[in-house]
Design a protein around this motif. Structure first.
Motif, mmCIF file in Angstrom:
data_model
loop_
_atom_site.group_PDB
_atom_site.id
_atom_site.type_symbol
_atom_site.label_atom_id
_atom_site.label_comp_id
_atom_site.label_asym_id
_atom_site.label_seq_id
_atom_site.Cartn_x
_atom_site.Cartn_y
_atom_site.Cartn_z
ATOM 1 N N LEU A 28 0.725 -1.215 -0.006
ATOM 2 C CA LEU A 28 -0.187 0.065 0.239
ATOM 3 C C LEU A 28 0.495 1.423 0.237
ATOM 4 O O LEU A 28 0.419 2.034 -1.268
ATOM 5 C CB LEU A 28 -1.667 -0.055 1.245
ATOM 6 C CG LEU A 28 -2.189 -0.996 1.322
ATOM 7 C CD1 LEU A 28 -2.742 -0.865 2.042
ATOM 8 C CD2 LEU A 28 -3.417 -0.963 0.194
ATOM 9 N N ASP A 29 1.644 1.753 0.599
ATOM 10 C CA ASP A 29 2.623 2.355 0.622
ATOM 11 C C ASP A 29 3.230 2.478 -0.973
ATOM 12 O O ASP A 29 4.056 3.743 -1.205
ATOM 13 C CB ASP A 29 4.080 2.170 1.368
ATOM 14 C CG ASP A 29 3.726 2.159 3.063
ATOM 15 O OD1 ASP A 29 2.390 2.746 3.153
ATOM 16 O OD2 ASP A 29 4.360 1.480 3.710
ATOM 17 N N PRO A 33 -1.644 6.228 -7.164
ATOM 18 C CA PRO A 33 -2.773 6.794 -7.666
ATOM 19 C C PRO A 33 -3.927 6.050 -8.953
ATOM 20 O O PRO A 33 -2.711 6.038 -9.937
ATOM 21 C CB PRO A 33 -2.892 7.927 -7.442
ATOM 22 C CG PRO A 33 -1.422 8.763 -6.897
ATOM 23 C CD PRO A 33 -0.416 7.273 -7.343
ATOM 24 N N GLU A 36 -4.315 -0.843 -7.602
ATOM 25 C CA GLU A 36 -4.856 -1.550 -6.621
ATOM 26 C C GLU A 36 -3.894 -2.850 -5.956
ATOM 27 O O GLU A 36 -2.583 -3.114 -6.956
ATOM 28 C CB GLU A 36 -6.066 -1.910 -7.337
ATOM 29 C CG GLU A 36 -6.807 -3.345 -7.035
ATOM 30 C CD GLU A 36 -7.813 -3.511 -8.319
ATOM 31 O OE1 GLU A 36 -9.068 -3.484 -8.090
ATOM 32 O OE2 GLU A 36 -7.764 -4.381 -8.716
ATOM 33 N N ASN A 55 -7.851 4.287 7.382
ATOM 34 C CA ASN A 55 -6.575 5.029 6.696
ATOM 35 C C ASN A 55 -6.946 4.917 5.558
ATOM 36 O O ASN A 55 -6.150 5.335 3.946
ATOM 37 C CB ASN A 55 -5.129 3.840 6.309
ATOM 38 C CG ASN A 55 -5.317 3.823 8.195
ATOM 39 O OD1 ASN A 55 -3.903 4.173 7.982
ATOM 40 N ND2 ASN A 55 -5.181 3.165 8.543
ATOM 41 N N GLY A 56 -7.539 4.921 5.190
ATOM 42 C CA GLY A 56 -8.948 5.658 3.989
ATOM 43 C C GLY A 56 -8.560 4.416 2.409
ATOM 44 O O GLY A 56 -8.892 4.834 1.683
ATOM 45 N N TYR A 57 -9.208 2.789 2.732
ATOM 46 C CA TYR A 57 -9.296 2.564 1.904
ATOM 47 C C TYR A 57 -10.537 1.984 1.422
ATOM 48 O O TYR A 57 -10.877 1.389 2.169
ATOM 49 C CB TYR A 57 -7.909 1.591 2.019
ATOM 50 C CG TYR A 57 -6.330 2.261 2.009
ATOM 51 C CD1 TYR A 57 -5.832 1.765 0.154
ATOM 52 C CD2 TYR A 57 -5.440 2.242 2.830
ATOM 53 C CE1 TYR A 57 -4.780 2.504 0.097
ATOM 54 C CE2 TYR A 57 -4.455 3.110 2.118
ATOM 55 C CZ TYR A 57 -3.587 2.898 1.351
ATOM 56 O OH TYR A 57 -2.539 3.090 1.480
ATOM 57 N N THR A 58 -10.595 1.129 0.587
ATOM 58 C CA THR A 58 -11.510 0.750 0.202
ATOM 59 C C THR A 58 -10.726 -1.333 -0.601
ATOM 60 O O THR A 58 -10.784 -1.583 -0.836
ATOM 61 C CB THR A 58 -12.808 0.954 -0.028
ATOM 62 O OG1 THR A 58 -12.315 1.168 -2.192
ATOM 63 C CG2 THR A 58 -13.629 1.857 -0.581
ATOM 64 N N ARG A 74 -8.049 -0.786 -2.858
ATOM 65 C CA ARG A 74 -8.375 0.533 -3.346
ATOM 66 C C ARG A 74 -7.947 1.788 -3.048
ATOM 67 O O ARG A 74 -8.635 1.968 -1.487
ATOM 68 C CB ARG A 74 -8.739 1.130 -4.752
ATOM 69 C CG ARG A 74 -8.821 0.246 -5.686
ATOM 70 C CD ARG A 74 -10.259 0.160 -6.623
ATOM 71 N NE ARG A 74 -9.808 -0.279 -8.035
ATOM 72 C CZ ARG A 74 -8.470 0.389 -8.789
ATOM 73 N NH1 ARG A 74 -8.753 2.123 -8.504
ATOM 74 N NH2 ARG A 74 -8.982 0.551 -10.185
ATOM 75 N N GLN A 75 -7.087 3.005 -2.728
ATOM 76 C CA GLN A 75 -7.741 4.178 -2.332
ATOM 77 C C GLN A 75 -9.095 4.444 -2.414
ATOM 78 O O GLN A 75 -9.697 4.522 -2.792
ATOM 79 C CB GLN A 75 -6.684 5.300 -2.584
ATOM 80 C CG GLN A 75 -6.454 6.707 -1.763
ATOM 81 C CD GLN A 75 -6.271 6.186 -0.618
ATOM 82 O OE1 GLN A 75 -4.836 4.792 -0.557
ATOM 83 N NE2 GLN A 75 -5.945 6.387 0.048
ATOM 84 N N SER A 78 -12.846 9.702 -2.321
ATOM 85 C CA SER A 78 -13.279 11.279 -1.269
ATOM 86 C C SER A 78 -14.231 11.808 -2.610
ATOM 87 O O SER A 78 -14.820 12.141 -3.850
ATOM 88 C CB SER A 78 -12.228 12.445 -1.037
ATOM 89 O OG SER A 78 -10.998 12.011 -0.752
#
Length: 79
Positions: A28-29, A33, A36, A55-58, A74-75, A78
């Motif tokens: 993930l790091d 953008p 996946e 931490n803002g992932y789905t 994935r991120q 927003s």
């Protein structure tokens, strides 16, 4: 499905805990953008789901015919 080169695969099916979690978080790091991470495991990683959400992932989880859990991460978008 993501574009070629934008998918990072973590095949952790033969790894003992906590390596699958560690490798997934490291991937993930490195995630670009729109990219996946695809995590492959023989068990469902319930503790990971809370970490992802916080931490803002789905994620989407699918159980394959061979018993592999495929978790696509994935991120979060927003709004």
């Amino acid at each position: 499905m993501s574009e070629p080169g934008r998918e990072l695969i973590v095949d952790a099916r033969q790894l003992p805990p906590p390596e699958p979690m560690e490798r997934t978080l490291a991937a993930l790091d490195e995630l670009a953008p729109g990219g996946e991470v695809v995590l492959l495991l023989y068990r469902e990683p319930f503790p990971l789901y809370n970490i992802l959400r916080n931490n803002g992932y789905t994620h989407r989880t699918q159980l394959r015919d061979d018993g592999t859990f495929e978790i696509r991460i994935r991120q979060a978008v927003s709004t």
